[in-house]
Design an enzyme around this catalytic site. Structure first.
Site, PDB file in Angstrom:
ATOM      1  N   LYS A   1       0.777  -1.232  -0.032  1.00 14.89           N
ATOM      2  CA  LYS A   1      -0.021   0.136  -0.135  1.00 14.89           C
ATOM      3  C   LYS A   1       0.951   1.352  -0.028  1.00 14.89           C
ATOM      4  O   LYS A   1       2.020   1.280   0.442  1.00 14.89           O
ATOM      5  CB  LYS A   1      -1.020  -0.031   1.170  1.00 14.89           C
ATOM      6  CG  LYS A   1      -1.766  -1.207   1.136  1.00 14.89           C
ATOM      7  CD  LYS A   1      -2.887  -1.122   2.229  1.00 14.89           C
ATOM      8  CE  LYS A   1      -3.882  -2.287   2.376  1.00 14.89           C
ATOM      9  NZ  LYS A   1      -5.191  -1.992   3.301  1.00 14.89           N
TER      10      LYS A   1
ATOM     11  N   PHE B   1     -15.262   3.823   7.208  1.00 12.89           N
ATOM     12  CA  PHE B   1     -14.099   3.991   6.876  1.00 12.89           C
ATOM     13  C   PHE B   1     -13.753   4.222   5.263  1.00 12.89           C
ATOM     14  O   PHE B   1     -12.763   4.283   4.674  1.00 12.89           O
ATOM     15  CB  PHE B   1     -12.808   3.236   7.467  1.00 12.89           C
ATOM     16  CG  PHE B   1     -13.218   1.809   7.247  1.00 12.89           C
ATOM     17  CD1 PHE B   1     -12.759   0.999   6.113  1.00 12.89           C
ATOM     18  CD2 PHE B   1     -13.713   1.006   8.205  1.00 12.89           C
ATOM     19  CE1 PHE B   1     -12.860  -0.310   5.884  1.00 12.89           C
ATOM     20  CE2 PHE B   1     -14.023  -0.449   7.846  1.00 12.89           C
ATOM     21  CZ  PHE B   1     -13.534  -1.019   6.803  1.00 12.89           C
TER      22      PHE B   1
ATOM     23  N   ARG C   1      -2.054 -14.189   3.756  1.00 12.31           N
ATOM     24  CA  ARG C   1      -2.704 -13.656   4.839  1.00 12.31           C
ATOM     25  C   ARG C   1      -1.831 -13.711   6.426  1.00 12.31           C
ATOM     26  O   ARG C   1      -1.758 -12.930   7.042  1.00 12.31           O
ATOM     27  CB  ARG C   1      -4.093 -14.034   5.035  1.00 12.31           C
ATOM     28  CG  ARG C   1      -4.818 -13.618   3.850  1.00 12.31           C
ATOM     29  CD  ARG C   1      -6.183 -14.135   3.878  1.00 12.31           C
ATOM     30  NE  ARG C   1      -7.186 -13.454   4.985  1.00 12.31           N
ATOM     31  CZ  ARG C   1      -7.706 -12.276   5.016  1.00 12.31           C
ATOM     32  NH1 ARG C   1      -7.364 -11.353   3.784  1.00 12.31           N
ATOM     33  NH2 ARG C   1      -8.326 -11.809   5.963  1.00 12.31           N
TER      34      ARG C   1
ATOM     35  N   THR D   1      -5.298  -7.568  10.431  1.00 17.69           N
ATOM     36  CA  THR D   1      -5.373  -6.328   9.909  1.00 17.69           C
ATOM     37  C   THR D   1      -4.911  -5.215  10.585  1.00 17.69           C
ATOM     38  O   THR D   1      -4.355  -4.068  10.077  1.00 17.69           O
ATOM     39  CB  THR D   1      -7.010  -6.109   9.592  1.00 17.69           C
ATOM     40  OG1 THR D   1      -7.690  -7.030   8.691  1.00 17.69           O
ATOM     41  CG2 THR D   1      -7.505  -4.697   8.966  1.00 17.69           C
TER      42      THR D   1
ATOM     43  N   ASN E   1      -2.147   0.261   6.973  1.00 14.33           N
ATOM     44  CA  ASN E   1      -1.552  -1.194   7.268  1.00 14.33           C
ATOM     45  C   ASN E   1      -0.503  -1.823   6.400  1.00 14.33           C
ATOM     46  O   ASN E   1      -0.700  -3.161   6.222  1.00 14.33           O
ATOM     47  CB  ASN E   1      -2.688  -2.055   7.914  1.00 14.33           C
ATOM     48  CG  ASN E   1      -3.631  -2.478   6.622  1.00 14.33           C
ATOM     49  OD1 ASN E   1      -3.548  -2.190   5.632  1.00 14.33           O
ATOM     50  ND2 ASN E   1      -4.611  -3.365   7.067  1.00 14.33           N
TER      51      ASN E   1
ATOM     52  N   HIS F   1      -2.162  -5.494   1.503  1.00 17.21           N
ATOM     53  CA  HIS F   1      -3.541  -5.937   1.345  1.00 17.21           C
ATOM     54  C   HIS F   1      -3.357  -7.605   0.753  1.00 17.21           C
ATOM     55  O   HIS F   1      -2.435  -7.727   0.159  1.00 17.21           O
ATOM     56  CB  HIS F   1      -4.301  -5.378   0.279  1.00 17.21           C
ATOM     57  CG  HIS F   1      -5.775  -5.839  -0.169  1.00 17.21           C
ATOM     58  ND1 HIS F   1      -6.807  -5.894   0.502  1.00 17.21           N
ATOM     59  CD2 HIS F   1      -5.758  -6.886  -1.294  1.00 17.21           C
ATOM     60  CE1 HIS F   1      -7.643  -6.463  -0.089  1.00 17.21           C
ATOM     61  NE2 HIS F   1      -7.169  -7.172  -1.093  1.00 17.21           N
TER      62      HIS F   1
HETATM   63  P1  CMP Z   1      -7.466  -4.432   3.703  1.00 15.59           P
HETATM   64  O1  CMP Z   1      -6.846  -5.937   4.126  1.00 15.59           O
HETATM   65  O2  CMP Z   1      -6.796  -3.752   2.584  1.00 15.59           O
HETATM   66  O3  CMP Z   1      -9.089  -4.533   3.641  1.00 15.59           O
HETATM   67  C1  CMP Z   1      -9.910  -3.309   3.844  1.00 15.59           C
HETATM   68  C2  CMP Z   1      -9.041  -2.279   4.267  1.00 15.59           C
HETATM   69  O4  CMP Z   1      -9.834  -1.380   5.107  1.00 15.59           O
HETATM   70  C3  CMP Z   1      -8.140  -2.623   5.453  1.00 15.59           C
HETATM   71  O5  CMP Z   1      -7.040  -3.658   4.965  1.00 15.59           O
HETATM   72  C4  CMP Z   1      -7.678  -1.488   6.134  1.00 15.59           C
HETATM   73  O6  CMP Z   1      -6.811  -0.824   5.712  1.00 15.59           O
HETATM   74  C5  CMP Z   1      -8.930  -0.735   6.294  1.00 15.59           C
HETATM   75  N1  CMP Z   1      -9.547  -0.886   7.504  1.00 15.59           N
HETATM   76  C6  CMP Z   1     -10.383  -1.918   7.999  1.00 15.59           C
HETATM   77  N2  CMP Z   1     -10.726  -1.865   9.049  1.00 15.59           N
HETATM   78  C7  CMP Z   1     -10.786  -0.444   9.336  1.00 15.59           C
HETATM   79  C8  CMP Z   1     -11.271   0.346  10.351  1.00 15.59           C
HETATM   80  N3  CMP Z   1     -11.764  -0.001  11.554  1.00 15.59           N
HETATM   81  N4  CMP Z   1     -10.931   1.737  10.465  1.00 15.59           N
HETATM   82  C9  CMP Z   1     -10.013   2.076   9.245  1.00 15.59           C
HETATM   83  N5  CMP Z   1      -9.560   1.339   8.035  1.00 15.59           N
HETATM   84  C10 CMP Z   1     -10.050  -0.012   8.184  1.00 15.59           C
END
Ligand code: CMP
Length: 137
Positions: free
Chosen positions: A9, A57, A85, A91, A112, A115
């Site tokens: 990311k 979000f 994963r 996450t 994070n 993905h």
């Molecule tokens: P990803 O695995 O790319 O899938 C969805 C993304 O949304 C996740 O990683 C985070 O980057 C984001 N995400 C998930 N939960 C939250 C949250 N509670 N607040 C903000 N961003 C989130």
């Protein structure tokens, strides 16, 4: 053999950690089938994360994902979806196990670092969203 879709990311790319993450991907035994650096538009990020459109979000997430370049990856390995994963970790980096990518490179539940597809159907959609058939040989 199985394939999964992965993203390094914008937070990690901007912080110059893409090489370190790619190295960990290679060390873990994944074959990089396809790879591209791409700065997503807001619309591309919204389409990719359409499944999260109703989440609070969503706007912030698609803002972030279109804020700088991503590294888009097709990865292959036995049990690739589950193994990628596991390598990423939870996450939320604060909840991720030691030695996982999100623990080592993530800053927050949103920023994070990586993905990964969560199921075979998602992997098929996500690989097809960004890569053409000819790139996935
Ligand atoms: P990803 O695995 O790319 O899938 C969805 C993304 O949304 C996740 O990683 C985070 O980057 C984001 N995400 C998930 N939960 C939250 C949250 N509670 N607040 C903000 N961003 C989130």
């Amino acid at each position: 053999m199985e394939r999964t879709f992965a993203i390094i990311k914008p937070d990690a790319v901007t912080a110059a950690r893409a090489g370190a993450i790619l190295s960990r991907i290679e060390q873990a035994g994944f074959r990089v089938v396809a790879m591209r650096l791409q700065h997503l538009t807001r619309a591309q990020a919204e389409g990719f994360y359409a499944v999260h459109a109703a989440r609070p979000f969503f706007s912030s997430l698609t803002d972030f994902m279109s804020s700088g370049p991503c590294v888009l990856l097709a990865l292959e390995a036995p049990d690739a979806i589950k193994r990628w994963r596991a390598l990423m970790g939870a996450t939320d980096p604060a909840k991720a196990d030691a030695g996982t990518l999100r623990k080592d490179f993530g800053q927050s539940i949103e920023f994070n670092a990586t993905h990964g597809s969560d199921a075979p159907e998602t992997a098929a959609f996500e690989l097809g969203y960004f890569f053409r058939g000819l790139e996935l040989r």
